[in-house]
Design a protein around this motif. Structure first.
Motif, PDB file in Angstrom:
ATOM      1  N   VAL A   1      99.750  -2.343 -74.094  1.00 43.17           N
ATOM      2  CA  VAL A   1      99.971  -1.329 -73.054  1.00 43.17           C
ATOM      3  C   VAL A   1      99.853   0.070 -73.656  1.00 43.17           C
ATOM      4  CG1 VAL A   1     101.736  -0.326 -71.543  1.00 43.17           C
ATOM      5  CG2 VAL A   1     101.322  -2.787 -71.508  1.00 43.17           C
ATOM      6  N   GLU A   2     100.430   0.292 -74.828  1.00 45.03           N
ATOM      7  CA  GLU A   2     100.344   1.605 -75.483  1.00 45.03           C
ATOM      8  C   GLU A   2      98.890   1.946 -75.830  1.00 45.03           C
ATOM      9  OE1 GLU A   2     102.980   1.775 -78.830  1.00 45.03           O
ATOM     10  OE2 GLU A   2     104.758   1.449 -77.603  1.00 45.03           O
ATOM     11  N   GLU A   3      98.142   0.956 -76.323  1.00 50.33           N
ATOM     12  CA  GLU A   3      96.733   1.182 -76.659  1.00 50.33           C
ATOM     13  C   GLU A   3      95.942   1.560 -75.401  1.00 50.33           C
ATOM     14  OE1 GLU A   3      95.518  -2.516 -78.389  1.00 50.33           O
ATOM     15  OE2 GLU A   3      96.389  -2.062 -80.350  1.00 50.33           O
ATOM     16  N   LEU A   4      96.168   0.832 -74.317  1.00 48.65           N
ATOM     17  CA  LEU A   4      95.450   1.110 -73.073  1.00 48.65           C
ATOM     18  C   LEU A   4      95.837   2.465 -72.494  1.00 48.65           C
ATOM     19  CD1 LEU A   4      95.443  -2.415 -71.378  1.00 48.65           C
ATOM     20  CD2 LEU A   4      93.508  -1.216 -72.420  1.00 48.65           C
ATOM     21  N   GLU A   5      97.119   2.839 -72.598  1.00 44.33           N
ATOM     22  CA  GLU A   5      97.534   4.157 -72.124  1.00 44.33           C
ATOM     23  C   GLU A   5      96.867   5.267 -72.925  1.00 44.33           C
ATOM     24  OE1 GLU A   5     101.812   3.910 -72.305  1.00 44.33           O
ATOM     25  OE2 GLU A   5     101.963   3.173 -70.240  1.00 44.33           O
ATOM     26  N   ALA A   6      96.753   5.070 -74.238  1.00 44.55           N
ATOM     27  CA  ALA A   6      96.077   6.071 -75.075  1.00 44.55           C
ATOM     28  C   ALA A   6      94.596   6.143 -74.699  1.00 44.55           C
ATOM     29  CB  ALA A   6      96.246   5.716 -76.551  1.00 44.55           C
ATOM     30  N   GLU A   7      93.970   4.997 -74.479  1.00 41.75           N
ATOM     31  CA  GLU A   7      92.564   4.977 -74.065  1.00 41.75           C
ATOM     32  C   GLU A   7      92.396   5.644 -72.707  1.00 41.75           C
ATOM     33  OE1 GLU A   7      88.989   1.796 -73.110  1.00 41.75           O
ATOM     34  OE2 GLU A   7      90.715   1.120 -74.289  1.00 41.75           O
ATOM     35  N   LEU A   8      93.331   5.398 -71.786  1.00 36.35           N
ATOM     36  CA  LEU A   8      93.282   6.018 -70.470  1.00 36.35           C
ATOM     37  C   LEU A   8      93.344   7.539 -70.590  1.00 36.35           C
ATOM     38  CD1 LEU A   8      93.297   5.795 -67.382  1.00 36.35           C
ATOM     39  CD2 LEU A   8      95.776   5.516 -67.495  1.00 36.35           C
TER      40      LEU A   8
ATOM     41  N   ARG B   1      92.309   9.310 -73.160  1.00 31.18           N
ATOM     42  CA  ARG B   1      91.019   9.749 -73.692  1.00 31.18           C
ATOM     43  C   ARG B   1      89.969   9.772 -72.579  1.00 31.18           C
ATOM     44  NH1 ARG B   1      92.589   6.416 -77.943  1.00 31.18           N
ATOM     45  NH2 ARG B   1      91.285   4.710 -77.192  1.00 31.18           N
ATOM     46  N   VAL B   2      89.965   8.753 -71.728  1.00 28.89           N
ATOM     47  CA  VAL B   2      89.005   8.681 -70.628  1.00 28.89           C
ATOM     48  C   VAL B   2      89.266   9.806 -69.627  1.00 28.89           C
ATOM     49  CG1 VAL B   2      88.256   7.289 -68.647  1.00 28.89           C
ATOM     50  CG2 VAL B   2      88.516   6.222 -70.884  1.00 28.89           C
ATOM     51  N   ARG B   3      90.526  10.071 -69.329  1.00 32.69           N
ATOM     52  CA  ARG B   3      90.843  11.170 -68.406  1.00 32.69           C
ATOM     53  C   ARG B   3      90.375  12.507 -68.971  1.00 32.69           C
ATOM     54  NH1 ARG B   3      96.816   9.277 -66.446  1.00 32.69           N
ATOM     55  NH2 ARG B   3      96.106   7.912 -64.766  1.00 32.69           N
ATOM     56  N   ALA B   4      90.560  12.726 -70.267  1.00 32.47           N
ATOM     57  CA  ALA B   4      90.116  13.973 -70.889  1.00 32.47           C
ATOM     58  C   ALA B   4      88.592  14.065 -70.840  1.00 32.47           C
ATOM     59  CB  ALA B   4      90.614  14.051 -72.334  1.00 32.47           C
TER      60      ALA B   4
ATOM     61  N   ALA C   1      83.584  16.193 -68.312  1.00 39.36           N
ATOM     62  CA  ALA C   1      82.346  15.906 -67.582  1.00 39.36           C
ATOM     63  C   ALA C   1      82.349  16.585 -66.215  1.00 39.36           C
ATOM     64  CB  ALA C   1      82.164  14.394 -67.429  1.00 39.36           C
ATOM     65  N   GLU C   2      83.495  16.599 -65.548  1.00 38.76           N
ATOM     66  CA  GLU C   2      83.587  17.280 -64.252  1.00 38.76           C
ATOM     67  C   GLU C   2      83.348  18.776 -64.405  1.00 38.76           C
ATOM     68  OE1 GLU C   2      87.455  15.985 -62.945  1.00 38.76           O
ATOM     69  OE2 GLU C   2      86.599  14.372 -61.720  1.00 38.76           O
TER      70      GLU C   2
END
Length: 168
Positions: free
Chosen positions: A16-23, A25-28, A33-34
Protein backbone atom coordinates in the motif's frame (compact mmCIF):
# COMPACT_ATOMS: atom_id res chain seq x y z
CA UNK A 1 -0.89 -19.09 12.20
CA UNK A 2 -0.79 -15.65 13.82
CA UNK A 3 2.78 -15.07 12.62
CA UNK A 4 1.76 -15.89 9.03
CA UNK A 5 -1.15 -13.45 9.19
CA UNK A 6 1.02 -10.69 10.68
CA UNK A 7 3.63 -11.27 7.95
CA UNK A 8 0.93 -10.99 5.28
CA UNK A 9 -0.43 -7.83 6.91
CA UNK A 10 3.03 -6.22 6.94
CA UNK A 11 3.56 -7.17 3.28
CA UNK A 12 0.18 -5.67 2.37
CA UNK A 13 1.00 -2.48 4.30
CA UNK A 14 4.33 -2.18 2.45
CA UNK A 15 2.56 -2.70 -0.89
CA UNK A 16 0.00 0.00 0.00
CA UNK A 17 2.83 2.43 0.84
CA UNK A 18 4.60 1.63 -2.45
CA UNK A 19 1.39 2.19 -4.44
CA UNK A 20 0.67 5.45 -2.60
CA UNK A 21 4.17 6.69 -3.44
CA UNK A 22 3.68 5.66 -7.08
CA UNK A 23 0.29 7.40 -7.11
CA UNK A 24 1.92 10.63 -5.92
CA UNK A 25 4.56 10.34 -8.69
CA UNK A 26 1.81 9.79 -11.28
CA UNK A 27 -0.20 12.74 -9.94
CA UNK A 28 2.88 14.98 -10.17
CA UNK A 29 3.58 13.78 -13.72
CA UNK A 30 -0.08 14.38 -14.63
CA UNK A 31 0.05 17.90 -13.25
CA UNK A 32 3.20 18.61 -15.29
CA UNK A 33 1.62 17.16 -18.46
CA UNK A 34 -1.55 19.20 -17.92
CA UNK A 35 0.55 22.36 -17.59
CA UNK A 36 2.43 21.55 -20.81
CA UNK A 37 -0.89 20.91 -22.56
CA UNK A 38 -2.32 24.19 -21.27
CA UNK A 39 0.73 26.08 -22.55
CA UNK A 40 0.52 24.38 -25.94
CA UNK A 41 -3.20 25.15 -26.27
CA UNK A 42 -2.52 28.79 -25.47
CA UNK A 43 0.37 28.83 -27.94
CA UNK A 44 -1.78 27.33 -30.69
CA UNK A 45 -4.56 29.82 -30.03
CA UNK A 46 -2.08 32.70 -30.18
CA UNK A 47 -0.62 31.35 -33.42
CA UNK A 48 -4.06 31.02 -35.02
CA UNK A 49 -5.00 34.54 -33.92
CA UNK A 50 -1.77 35.93 -35.38
CA UNK A 51 -2.35 33.98 -38.59
CA UNK A 52 -5.89 35.34 -38.86
CA UNK A 53 -4.60 38.89 -38.32
CA UNK A 54 -1.92 38.34 -40.97
CA UNK A 55 -4.53 37.14 -43.48
CA UNK A 56 -6.81 40.12 -42.78
CA UNK A 57 -6.43 42.75 -45.48
CA UNK A 58 -4.29 45.65 -44.31
CA UNK A 59 -5.11 48.98 -45.96
CA UNK A 60 -2.27 51.48 -45.89
CA UNK A 61 -2.80 54.77 -47.70
CA UNK A 62 -0.12 55.56 -50.28
CA UNK A 63 1.47 52.09 -50.35
CA UNK A 64 0.95 49.15 -52.65
CA UNK A 65 -0.53 46.13 -50.90
CA UNK A 66 2.13 43.76 -49.62
CA UNK A 67 2.19 40.27 -51.07
CA UNK A 68 2.66 37.32 -48.81
CA UNK A 69 5.77 35.23 -49.34
CA UNK A 70 5.26 32.27 -51.63
CA UNK A 71 5.21 29.01 -49.72
CA UNK A 72 2.98 26.13 -48.75
CA UNK A 73 -0.66 27.18 -48.44
CA UNK A 74 -2.87 25.69 -45.77
CA UNK A 75 -5.94 27.84 -46.33
CA UNK A 76 -8.57 26.83 -48.87
CA UNK A 77 -9.77 29.81 -50.91
CA UNK A 78 -13.40 30.13 -51.89
CA UNK A 79 -14.08 28.65 -55.32
CA UNK A 80 -15.52 31.95 -56.57
CA UNK A 81 -12.23 33.73 -55.81
CA UNK A 82 -9.93 31.15 -57.41
CA UNK A 83 -9.07 30.68 -61.08
CA UNK A 84 -8.68 26.91 -60.75
CA UNK A 85 -7.75 23.99 -58.52
CA UNK A 86 -4.04 24.77 -58.93
CA UNK A 87 -4.38 27.41 -56.17
CA UNK A 88 -5.12 24.63 -53.68
CA UNK A 89 -2.39 22.91 -51.68
CA UNK A 90 -1.09 19.58 -52.96
CA UNK A 91 -3.28 17.60 -50.53
CA UNK A 92 -6.43 19.42 -51.60
CA UNK A 93 -5.51 19.03 -55.26
CA UNK A 94 -5.17 15.27 -54.65
CA UNK A 95 -8.63 15.23 -53.06
CA UNK A 96 -10.09 17.12 -56.03
CA UNK A 97 -8.48 14.64 -58.46
CA UNK A 98 -9.88 11.72 -56.44
CA UNK A 99 -13.34 13.33 -56.54
CA UNK A 100 -13.04 13.55 -60.33
CA UNK A 101 -12.09 9.86 -60.47
CA UNK A 102 -14.96 8.89 -58.16
CA UNK A 103 -17.43 10.60 -60.49
CA UNK A 104 -21.10 10.37 -59.55
CA UNK A 105 -20.46 7.79 -56.81
CA UNK A 106 -18.67 10.44 -54.79
CA UNK A 107 -15.54 10.34 -52.70
CA UNK A 108 -15.81 8.96 -49.16
CA UNK A 109 -13.69 9.90 -46.16
CA UNK A 110 -11.90 6.52 -45.99
CA UNK A 111 -10.85 6.76 -49.62
CA UNK A 112 -9.80 10.38 -49.05
CA UNK A 113 -7.57 9.25 -46.16
CA UNK A 114 -5.91 6.74 -48.51
CA UNK A 115 -5.47 9.45 -51.16
CA UNK A 116 -3.73 11.62 -48.55
CA UNK A 117 -1.43 8.73 -47.66
CA UNK A 118 -2.96 8.28 -44.23
CA UNK A 119 -3.96 5.10 -42.39
CA UNK A 120 -7.60 4.53 -43.32
CA UNK A 121 -8.02 2.18 -40.34
CA UNK A 122 -7.39 5.07 -37.95
CA UNK A 123 -10.64 6.80 -37.01
CA UNK A 124 -8.83 10.07 -36.32
CA UNK A 125 -7.22 10.05 -39.77
CA UNK A 126 -10.55 9.30 -41.46
CA UNK A 127 -12.16 12.14 -39.52
CA UNK A 128 -9.29 14.44 -40.52
CA UNK A 129 -9.89 13.54 -44.16
CA UNK A 130 -13.63 14.13 -43.70
CA UNK A 131 -12.87 17.57 -42.22
CA UNK A 132 -10.81 18.44 -45.30
CA UNK A 133 -13.62 17.29 -47.58
CA UNK A 134 -16.12 19.36 -45.57
CA UNK A 135 -13.80 22.38 -45.90
CA UNK A 136 -13.84 21.92 -49.67
CA UNK A 137 -17.67 21.81 -49.51
CA UNK A 138 -17.78 25.01 -47.42
CA UNK A 139 -15.59 26.78 -49.98
CA UNK A 140 -17.63 25.59 -52.99
CA UNK A 141 -15.10 23.14 -54.46
CA UNK A 142 -17.19 20.02 -53.71
CA UNK A 143 -20.78 19.20 -52.80
CA UNK A 144 -22.07 16.57 -50.41
CA UNK A 145 -25.02 15.18 -52.39
CA UNK A 146 -25.48 12.15 -50.17
CA UNK A 147 -24.27 12.10 -46.57
CA UNK A 148 -20.60 11.16 -46.58
CA UNK A 149 -20.25 11.21 -50.39
CA UNK A 150 -18.43 14.18 -51.87
CA UNK A 151 -18.67 15.06 -55.57
CA UNK A 152 -17.86 17.95 -57.86
CA UNK A 153 -20.54 20.61 -58.26
CA UNK A 154 -22.77 19.87 -61.28
CA UNK A 155 -21.21 22.67 -63.39
CA UNK A 156 -17.82 20.97 -63.02
CA UNK A 157 -18.66 17.42 -63.97
CA UNK A 158 -16.27 17.53 -66.91
CA UNK A 159 -12.99 15.87 -65.87
CA UNK A 160 -10.69 18.76 -66.88
CA UNK A 161 -12.33 21.24 -64.51
CA UNK A 162 -11.55 19.43 -61.26
CA UNK A 163 -8.09 18.13 -62.16
CA UNK A 164 -5.16 19.93 -60.59
CA UNK A 165 -3.93 22.39 -63.17
CA UNK A 166 -7.12 21.97 -65.21
CA UNK A 167 -9.33 24.79 -66.45
CA UNK A 168 -12.30 26.19 -64.62
Amino acid sequence: MRAVLETRQKAAAVRVEELEAELERVRAALAEAEEVLRCRVIGLEQYLEALAEEEAPAVVVGQAPQRKPVGPRRAVPHRDNAPGAEVLSVDYQALMAAAVEAGGDGLGARRAAVVLGWDSASASRVEGARARLKRLVERGWLVEGKPGRFTLPSAEQNPAAGRPGGGS
